[in-house]
Design a protein around this motif. Structure first.
Motif, PDB file in Angstrom:
ATOM      1  N   GLU A   1      40.302 -46.572  -6.776  1.00  0.00           N
ATOM      2  CA  GLU A   1      40.382 -45.311  -7.520  1.00  0.00           C
ATOM      3  C   GLU A   1      39.815 -44.153  -6.716  1.00  0.00           C
ATOM      4  O   GLU A   1      40.416 -43.069  -6.662  1.00  0.00           O
ATOM      5  CB  GLU A   1      39.609 -45.443  -8.846  1.00  0.00           C
ATOM      6  N   THR A   2      38.676 -44.376  -6.060  1.00  0.00           N
ATOM      7  CA  THR A   2      38.086 -43.328  -5.221  1.00  0.00           C
ATOM      8  C   THR A   2      38.979 -43.023  -4.030  1.00  0.00           C
ATOM      9  O   THR A   2      39.162 -41.858  -3.650  1.00  0.00           O
ATOM     10  CB  THR A   2      36.683 -43.744  -4.750  1.00  0.00           C
TER      11      THR A   2
ATOM     12  N   ALA B   1      30.951 -40.691  -1.215  1.00  0.00           N
ATOM     13  CA  ALA B   1      29.688 -41.038  -1.876  1.00  0.00           C
ATOM     14  C   ALA B   1      29.548 -40.299  -3.205  1.00  0.00           C
ATOM     15  O   ALA B   1      29.073 -40.866  -4.196  1.00  0.00           O
ATOM     16  CB  ALA B   1      28.517 -40.697  -0.947  1.00  0.00           C
ATOM     17  N   PHE B   2      29.979 -39.049  -3.248  1.00  0.00           N
ATOM     18  CA  PHE B   2      29.902 -38.225  -4.459  1.00  0.00           C
ATOM     19  C   PHE B   2      30.790 -38.805  -5.564  1.00  0.00           C
ATOM     20  O   PHE B   2      30.377 -38.911  -6.721  1.00  0.00           O
ATOM     21  CB  PHE B   2      30.330 -36.797  -4.104  1.00  0.00           C
TER      22      PHE B   2
ATOM     23  N   PRO C   1      32.176 -42.311 -11.257  1.00  0.00           N
ATOM     24  CA  PRO C   1      33.633 -42.502 -11.309  1.00  0.00           C
ATOM     25  C   PRO C   1      34.370 -41.518 -12.203  1.00  0.00           C
ATOM     26  O   PRO C   1      35.594 -41.388 -12.099  1.00  0.00           O
ATOM     27  CB  PRO C   1      33.772 -43.936 -11.835  1.00  0.00           C
ATOM     28  N   SER C   2      33.656 -40.808 -13.057  1.00  0.00           N
ATOM     29  CA  SER C   2      34.330 -39.839 -13.931  1.00  0.00           C
ATOM     30  C   SER C   2      34.702 -38.560 -13.177  1.00  0.00           C
ATOM     31  O   SER C   2      35.485 -37.747 -13.667  1.00  0.00           O
ATOM     32  CB  SER C   2      33.445 -39.493 -15.129  1.00  0.00           C
ATOM     33  N   ARG C   3      34.133 -38.382 -12.001  1.00  0.00           N
ATOM     34  CA  ARG C   3      34.457 -37.200 -11.201  1.00  0.00           C
ATOM     35  C   ARG C   3      35.864 -37.305 -10.639  1.00  0.00           C
ATOM     36  O   ARG C   3      36.340 -38.392 -10.304  1.00  0.00           O
ATOM     37  CB  ARG C   3      33.441 -37.025 -10.068  1.00  0.00           C
ATOM     38  N   THR C   4      36.520 -36.156 -10.513  1.00  0.00           N
ATOM     39  CA  THR C   4      37.902 -36.101 -10.018  1.00  0.00           C
ATOM     40  C   THR C   4      38.026 -34.954  -9.014  1.00  0.00           C
ATOM     41  O   THR C   4      37.082 -34.169  -8.833  1.00  0.00           O
ATOM     42  CB  THR C   4      38.888 -35.841 -11.172  1.00  0.00           C
ATOM     43  N   PRO C   5      39.186 -34.833  -8.369  1.00  0.00           N
ATOM     44  CA  PRO C   5      39.392 -33.682  -7.481  1.00  0.00           C
ATOM     45  C   PRO C   5      39.245 -32.331  -8.184  1.00  0.00           C
ATOM     46  O   PRO C   5      38.976 -31.316  -7.533  1.00  0.00           O
ATOM     47  CB  PRO C   5      40.822 -33.887  -6.974  1.00  0.00           C
TER      48      PRO C   5
END
Length: 486
Positions: A392-393, A229-230, A235-239
């Motif tokens: 992508e997620t 969910a995060f 979508p710009s968030r990454t590991p």
């Protein structure tokens, strides 16, 4: 005179009409009730006059349930060669009832399915005993045995369920404690009732299929859903995105804070999302849940299948994150606690959806139906159930779950020369002195052939049970068995 005759004729017509209504009511409306009435000896004998179809696995090469011609009054007898290992999948065919695949595929097995009506007519004319179709399951016998032996030998209570994430075919379904279905098939109502009632009274609850019949708090395995969910929210968030990770998270409207497991620190107060999942830190994920809100958390869980009964060969208890409450409760459910309740099958679908690029496939147990002449009547075709996250997620989640097994809490699931993705969970279980232990994952991570959920019930593995130390090694052994069976 004519008036008297008319009245008599009308009375006769009325009585005839009432008689026809009664016959129709008894034959159509009440027929099933009478057929199932325990006093109906004709129905009782009829159950044993059918050469019931076999239940197999591995394209018919492994027999799970068979029918033997005794030649006696109760001519056809049901037998389960490895009954205890497959009990919760197969169910049983008892004098007056059945469950499991014996129930869900019953019309094929006893030959009463519409697709077999022509054959039943031929058997009636030729005076041959009715013969049912056989049902071949998706279970991988070698992996089923590994899971069963591991749970049984250790004295644990729990479940192991695995599936091919690309198709939805269930490869393993084991629940322990188990029971012997062979003691429930004898054509003796009194003996079977005594044996069944003894199982019902057993405090270990051997009749319960822990993979699908009951929900449990999923603990930190649910952090994968919260992470999904995060990531979907932005979508710009990454590991590598930096997130807040305090040692204790202040919860609104309460003086009680939410700590990390064992009160430990999580890095230096700010860590990467990857590190938070690797170390299974509570505070970042609890904070994510509060920031995302109830609607987004509920929506994400629903995309993996929670909130509605799952479509499956067997009945499945409904998984759910619970009703909307205050933000403190939302923080707790975001780490798999509070009213968050999931079946092992539901948590398997979380792992399988990520393994399959974000698409959750509908789980199924029946591979194909084979008629008495060895012709394939029906074969299950894989069917998508939902798109849980974007491709992508899913790739980001897979990357982080590989890190969990390589360097985090899930190292016990490592398989030599195979990349494994996973997530551990250790969930408080009400007043129980010990937690539930969970593991979800899949392998090989780059081209998954098996996804798995291992659930160990509270107290059955000691007070020190954890997802990483108790559930992950069992998951490793079962995944390895599935891969070696290919």
């Amino acid at each position: 005179m004519n008036g008297t005759l008319k009245r008599a004729a009308v009375a006769c017509l009325l009585m005839f009409g009432l008689l026809m209504v009664n016959v129709t009511y008894l034959g159509a409306v009440k027929a099933e009730d009478y057929r199932g009435d325990s006093r109906n000896q004709r129905s009782f004998f009829a159950r044993y006059s059918v050469d019931r179809g076999w239940i197999t696995a591995d394209d018919g090469n492994t027999t799970l349930a068979k029918t033997v011609d005794t030649g006696g009054d109760y001519r056809f007898e049901r037998q389960y060669p490895d009954g205890k290992m497959y009990a919760h999948v197969l169910g049983f065919f008892a004098p007056e009832s059945s469950r499991g695949v014996e129930l869900s595929a019953g019309k094929y097995l006893d030959g009463s399915h519409p697709d077999l009506l022509v054959r039943r007519a031929i058997e009636f004319i030729s005076n041959e005993p009715p013969k049912g179709a056989s049902v071949d399951l998706t279970i991988v016998p070698r992996a089923q045995k590994v899971a069963y032996d591991a749970l049984r030998a250790s004295g644990k209570r729990g479940a192991v369920v695995a599936m091919n994430p690309k198709t939805g075919a269930v490869q393993v379904m084991v629940s322990v404690p188990t029971y012997d279905p062979n003691v429930l098939v004898e054509p003796n109502k009194a003996k079977v009732a005594t044996a069944f009632n003894k199982m019902v009274a057993d405090e270990q609850d051997p009749l319960l299929n822990r993979a699908v019949d009951k929900t449990y708090p999923p603990g930190s395995t649910f952090k994968v859903v919260t992470a999904a969910a995060f990531l979907e929210d932005d979508p710009s968030r990454t590991p590598e995105t930096q997130v807040d990770a305090p040692q204790v998270l202040d919860l609104p409207q309460t003086t009680v804070g939410l700590p990390n497991y064992g009160g430990a620190a999580c890095g230096g107060g700010q860590v990467s999302l990857r590190y938070a999942l690797e170390r299974s830190c509570n505070t970042p994920f609890a904070k994510f849940g509060m920031e995302l809100g109830w609607d987004k958390m509920r929506e994400q869980a629903a995309k993996f299948g929670a909130g509605e009964p799952l479509p499956f060969t067997l009945p499945v208890a409904k998984s759910d994150i619970g009703p909307e409450e205050e933000l403190a409760a939302l923080a707790q459910l975001s780490i798999g606690q509070r009213n968050n309740q999931m079946t092992p099958l539901q948590m398997l679908l979380v792992a399988a959806g990520i393994a399959n690029g974000g698409e959750v496939m509908t789980p199924y147990l029946v591979h194909k139906i084979v008629d008495p002449d060895d012709g394939v009547m029906d074969e299950t075709q894989p069917k998508p159930m939902s798109e849980a996250v974007s491709a992508e997620t899913a790739a980001k989640l897979k990357d982080m779950m590989v890190s969990v097994v390589q360097a985090g809490t899930g190292t016990g699931a490592q398989i030599p020369n195979v990349s494994v993705a996973g997530k551990t969970g250790t969930a408080e279980a009400g007043d129980a002195p010990a937690p539930h232990a969970w593991f979800i994952g899949f392998a090989p991570a780059d081209d998954p052939e098996v996804a798995i959920c291992v659930f160990i019930e509270a107290g059955s593995a000691g007070t020190g049970a954890t997802g990483g130390g108790t559930a992950a090694p069992l998951a490793r052994d079962v995944m390895q068995a599935v891969l070696q069976a290919k």
